[in-house]
Structure formats: structure tokens, C-alpha cells
Design an enzyme around this catalytic site. Structure first.
Site, PDB file in Angstrom:
ATOM      1  N   CYS A   3       0.870  -1.061   0.124  1.00 26.35           N
ATOM      2  CA  CYS A   3       0.038   0.008  -0.066  1.00 26.35           C
ATOM      3  C   CYS A   3       1.043   1.161   0.114  1.00 26.35           C
ATOM      4  O   CYS A   3       2.234   1.176   0.294  1.00 26.35           O
ATOM      5  CB  CYS A   3      -0.904   0.013   1.129  1.00 26.35           C
ATOM      6  SG  CYS A   3      -0.241   0.794   2.832  1.00 26.35           S
ATOM      7  N   HIS A  45       1.781  -3.334   8.402  1.00 31.28           N
ATOM      8  CA  HIS A  45       0.580  -2.827   7.889  1.00 31.28           C
ATOM      9  C   HIS A  45      -0.679  -3.273   8.669  1.00 31.28           C
ATOM     10  O   HIS A  45      -1.022  -4.400   8.615  1.00 31.28           O
ATOM     11  CB  HIS A  45       0.532  -3.631   6.428  1.00 31.28           C
ATOM     12  CG  HIS A  45      -0.661  -3.215   5.690  1.00 31.28           C
ATOM     13  ND1 HIS A  45      -0.812  -2.168   4.981  1.00 31.28           N
ATOM     14  CD2 HIS A  45      -1.691  -3.768   5.570  1.00 31.28           C
ATOM     15  CE1 HIS A  45      -1.828  -2.103   4.371  1.00 31.28           C
ATOM     16  NE2 HIS A  45      -2.506  -3.015   4.580  1.00 31.28           N
ATOM     17  N   HIS A  94      -4.354   1.739   5.438  1.00 30.44           N
ATOM     18  CA  HIS A  94      -3.289   1.669   6.228  1.00 30.44           C
ATOM     19  C   HIS A  94      -3.480   2.553   7.615  1.00 30.44           C
ATOM     20  O   HIS A  94      -3.469   3.870   7.393  1.00 30.44           O
ATOM     21  CB  HIS A  94      -1.839   1.803   5.556  1.00 30.44           C
ATOM     22  CG  HIS A  94      -0.520   1.360   6.668  1.00 30.44           C
ATOM     23  ND1 HIS A  94       0.291   0.810   5.961  1.00 30.44           N
ATOM     24  CD2 HIS A  94      -0.285   1.822   7.569  1.00 30.44           C
ATOM     25  CE1 HIS A  94       1.315   0.615   6.995  1.00 30.44           C
ATOM     26  NE2 HIS A  94       0.826   1.390   8.198  1.00 30.44           N
ATOM     27  N   HIS A  96      -4.067   5.182  10.157  1.00 30.35           N
ATOM     28  CA  HIS A  96      -3.380   6.342  10.306  1.00 30.35           C
ATOM     29  C   HIS A  96      -4.154   7.311  11.438  1.00 30.35           C
ATOM     30  O   HIS A  96      -5.406   7.410  11.146  1.00 30.35           O
ATOM     31  CB  HIS A  96      -2.794   6.990   8.946  1.00 30.35           C
ATOM     32  CG  HIS A  96      -4.103   7.240   8.069  1.00 30.35           C
ATOM     33  ND1 HIS A  96      -4.396   6.177   7.464  1.00 30.35           N
ATOM     34  CD2 HIS A  96      -4.731   8.229   8.018  1.00 30.35           C
ATOM     35  CE1 HIS A  96      -5.368   6.602   6.813  1.00 30.35           C
ATOM     36  NE2 HIS A  96      -5.843   7.793   7.037  1.00 30.35           N
ATOM     37  N   HIS A  98      -4.330  11.199  12.194  1.00 33.69           N
ATOM     38  CA  HIS A  98      -4.119  12.807  11.782  1.00 33.69           C
ATOM     39  C   HIS A  98      -4.043  13.397  13.186  1.00 33.69           C
ATOM     40  O   HIS A  98      -4.761  13.062  13.973  1.00 33.69           O
ATOM     41  CB  HIS A  98      -5.498  12.885  11.103  1.00 33.69           C
ATOM     42  CG  HIS A  98      -6.062  12.441   9.830  1.00 33.69           C
ATOM     43  ND1 HIS A  98      -5.560  12.815   8.601  1.00 33.69           N
ATOM     44  CD2 HIS A  98      -6.572  11.364   9.670  1.00 33.69           C
ATOM     45  CE1 HIS A  98      -6.027  12.248   7.775  1.00 33.69           C
ATOM     46  NE2 HIS A  98      -6.570  11.171   8.352  1.00 33.69           N
TER      47      HIS A  98
HETATM   48  P1  5GP Z   1      -7.952   9.401   5.317  1.00 39.24           P
HETATM   49  O1  5GP Z   1      -9.013  10.139   4.447  1.00 39.24           O
HETATM   50  O2  5GP Z   1      -7.653   7.863   4.773  1.00 39.24           O
HETATM   51  O3  5GP Z   1      -8.040   9.118   6.825  1.00 39.24           O
HETATM   52  O4  5GP Z   1      -6.703  10.027   5.064  1.00 39.24           O
HETATM   53  C1  5GP Z   1      -5.764   9.823   4.125  1.00 39.24           C
HETATM   54  C2  5GP Z   1      -4.536  10.841   4.330  1.00 39.24           C
HETATM   55  O5  5GP Z   1      -3.359  10.587   3.616  1.00 39.24           O
HETATM   56  C3  5GP Z   1      -5.193  12.182   3.613  1.00 39.24           C
HETATM   57  O6  5GP Z   1      -5.244  13.472   4.312  1.00 39.24           O
HETATM   58  C4  5GP Z   1      -4.086  12.379   2.422  1.00 39.24           C
HETATM   59  O7  5GP Z   1      -3.854  13.744   2.388  1.00 39.24           O
HETATM   60  C5  5GP Z   1      -2.845  11.875   3.066  1.00 39.24           C
HETATM   61  N1  5GP Z   1      -2.107  11.037   1.999  1.00 39.24           N
HETATM   62  C6  5GP Z   1      -2.455  10.448   0.705  1.00 39.24           C
HETATM   63  N2  5GP Z   1      -1.546  10.113   0.092  1.00 39.24           N
HETATM   64  C7  5GP Z   1      -0.397  10.489   0.555  1.00 39.24           C
HETATM   65  C8  5GP Z   1       0.941  10.439   0.372  1.00 39.24           C
HETATM   66  O8  5GP Z   1       1.480  10.103  -0.831  1.00 39.24           O
HETATM   67  N3  5GP Z   1       1.887  11.133   1.099  1.00 39.24           N
HETATM   68  C9  5GP Z   1       1.477  11.786   2.381  1.00 39.24           C
HETATM   69  N4  5GP Z   1       2.220  12.499   3.074  1.00 39.24           N
HETATM   70  N5  5GP Z   1       0.262  12.054   2.512  1.00 39.24           N
HETATM   71  C10 5GP Z   1      -0.695  11.280   1.788  1.00 39.24           C
HETATM   72 ZN    ZN Z   2       0.433  -0.493   4.273  1.00 39.30          ZN
END
Ligand code: 5GP
Ligand code: ZN
Length: 111
Positions: A3, A45, A94, A96, A98
């Protein structure tokens, strides 16, 4: 096929690292929603919170606190957001967390 966040961990996709240890990585979000917007991920992961072990969460707590200190948002406060699955708005599968701060954040507007 790994991923996107596993690729960041492996250094195959560049990212701006804030803080790292054996188990976790903190880096700046590519599309910041506030003056400070970081992501904290386990190096293993794990898809989302439903798969997260209590043991890993316990280890992650001090790592997140240290990351907030490094970002300079610890004293004034900040927000931790974790999106889970379809209704939670998760886009990267994966887990995360924020870390959002650097300004007085509003609350609401979920719909
Ligand atoms: P989700 O909506 O899954 O909670 O948040 C995914 C987060 O990953 C988003 O805030 C998006 O901006 C961030 N993101 C996606 N692709 C990348 C990347 O390649 N590099 C970085 N630094 N952040 C990413
Ligand atoms: Zn992963």
C-alpha cells in the site's frame, strides 16, 4: 503489491518525516487541512482501527505525544482523527492517526 503508506515506510515514496522509531512513523500530510497536519502510522500494515491491537495502541500513545511535542502543538492543544472504513471516510487502508493543529479548530460539519 504494498500500500501507499507501506511504500512511504520503505522509502519508495518520499515523505517529510517528523519522528520515527522501530514501530512507528510520523510524517507531514501531503494535503494539509490546517497549519499543522501530520500522520502517525505503525510500520506494520494494519488496515484500520478494527484490526489494531491494544498492545500496539498502548505503544502508540507516547509516540503520538512525542510527535505533537516535536510539531510544537502539544501545549496549545490539537486534534487526533482516525477515519475507519467507508462511513468513516477512510481513503488509505493502512491505519493512520491525523494530528491536526496550529490553529483554533472548529467542530462539526460532518455532513
Ligand atoms: P484518510 O482519508 O484515509 O483518513 O486520510 C488519508 C490521508 O493521507 C489524507 O489526508 C491524504 O492527504 C494523505 N495522503 C494520501 N497520500 C499521501 C502521500 O502520498 N503522502 C502523504 N504525505 N500523505 C498522503
Ligand atoms: Zn500498508
Amino acid at each position: 503489491m504494498s500500500c501507499i503508506f507501506c511504500k512511504i515506510i520503505a522509502g519508495e515514496i518520499p515523505s517529510k518525516t517528523i519522528h520515527e522509531n522501530e514501530d512507528f512513523l510520523a510524517f507531514h500530510d501531503i494535503n494539509p487541512q490546517a497549519p499543522v497536519h501530520a500522520l502517525v502510522i505503525p510500520k506494520a500494515h494494519v488496515v484500520d482501527f478494527r484490526e489494531m491491537s491494544g498492545e500496539m495502541m498502548a505503544k502508540m500513545t507516547p509516540f503520538i505525544q512525542e510527535t505533537a511535542k516535536k510539531l510544537g502543538i502539544y501545549e496549545e492543544g490539537f486534534r487526533i482523527v482516525n477515519n475507519i472504513g467507508t462511513n468513516g471516510g477512510q481513503e488509505v487502508f493502512h491505519i493512520h492517526f491525523h494530528l491536526i493543529g496550529g490553529a483554533k479548530l472548529k467542530w462539526g460539519n460532518f455532513l
